[in-house]
Write a protein that holds these residues in place. Structure first.
Motif, short mmCIF file in Angstrom:
data_model
loop_
_atom_site.label_atom_id
_atom_site.label_comp_id
_atom_site.label_asym_id
_atom_site.label_seq_id
_atom_site.Cartn_x
_atom_site.Cartn_y
_atom_site.Cartn_z
N TYR A 4 0.76 -1.44 -0.06
CA TYR A 4 -0.09 -0.07 0.11
C TYR A 4 0.91 1.22 0.04
CZ TYR A 4 -4.02 -2.98 1.68
OH TYR A 4 -4.94 -3.99 1.54
N GLN A 5 0.21 2.34 -0.32
CA GLN A 5 0.88 3.79 -0.28
C GLN A 5 0.11 4.67 0.20
OE1 GLN A 5 1.31 4.61 -4.43
NE2 GLN A 5 3.25 3.34 -4.72
N ILE A 6 0.52 5.60 1.32
CA ILE A 6 -0.01 6.74 1.66
C ILE A 6 0.40 7.89 1.29
CG2 ILE A 6 -0.38 7.97 3.64
CD1 ILE A 6 -0.58 5.41 5.21
N VAL A 26 -9.75 7.51 2.07
CA VAL A 26 -9.32 9.20 2.09
C VAL A 26 -9.47 9.81 3.48
CG1 VAL A 26 -9.32 11.09 1.07
CG2 VAL A 26 -9.62 9.37 -0.35
N MET A 27 -8.63 10.51 4.05
CA MET A 27 -8.71 11.20 5.31
C MET A 27 -8.14 12.47 5.28
SD MET A 27 -8.24 8.19 8.05
CE MET A 27 -9.99 8.45 8.87
N PRO A 28 -8.78 13.36 5.79
CA PRO A 28 -8.43 14.75 5.75
C PRO A 28 -6.89 15.14 6.21
CG PRO A 28 -9.88 14.48 7.81
CD PRO A 28 -9.75 13.39 6.88
N SER A 29 -6.50 14.53 7.18
CA SER A 29 -4.96 14.62 7.65
C SER A 29 -4.12 13.41 7.48
CB SER A 29 -5.00 15.51 8.83
OG SER A 29 -5.21 14.65 9.83
N LYS A 30 -2.83 13.59 7.49
CA LYS A 30 -1.95 12.40 7.56
C LYS A 30 -1.88 11.67 8.99
CE LYS A 30 2.93 11.40 6.39
NZ LYS A 30 4.28 12.26 6.11
N TYR A 51 4.51 8.58 1.80
CA TYR A 51 5.24 9.49 1.23
C TYR A 51 4.58 11.10 1.98
CZ TYR A 51 6.25 6.11 -2.25
OH TYR A 51 6.65 5.12 -2.82
N GLY A 52 5.60 12.12 1.47
CA GLY A 52 5.48 13.51 2.23
C GLY A 52 4.47 13.98 1.11
N SER A 56 7.76 12.76 -1.81
CA SER A 56 9.09 12.09 -1.53
C SER A 56 8.89 11.03 -0.49
CB SER A 56 10.12 13.31 -0.91
OG SER A 56 9.75 13.69 0.38
N PHE A 57 9.53 10.02 -0.76
CA PHE A 57 9.47 8.74 0.04
C PHE A 57 9.80 9.10 1.70
CE2 PHE A 57 11.40 5.10 2.24
CZ PHE A 57 10.23 4.37 2.21
#
Length: 68
Positions: A4-6, A26-30, A51-52, A56-57
């Motif tokens: 998976y990826q965020i 999907v969420m509003p914040s990291k 990822y930021g 970037s990773f």
């Protein structure tokens, strides 16, 4: 093992299976996404790459996580 990826998007932070164009969540914040992640990954064997905002990773997390 699933992958998976965020990553950031125009509508918030997305959790996606690697290679997919559709978000699983999907969420509003990291911070919200990282708080949700352990519940979602419960019982799964997976690698999540985070990822930021600039793409970037940053880091990766493996599930299940080692218990100490």
């Amino acid at each position: 093992m699933d992958s998976y990826q965020i990553c950031a998007s125009e509508i918030g932070w997305e959790l996606r299976r690697a290679g997919s164009t559709e978000a699983t969540k999907v969420m509003p914040s990291k911070e919200d996404m990282l708080g949700f992640l352990p519940r979602y990954m419960d019982g799964k064997t997976a690698l999540v790459k985070i990822y930021g905002r600039n793409g970037s990773f940053e880091c990766e997390q493996r599930y299940p996580q080692a218990r100490m």
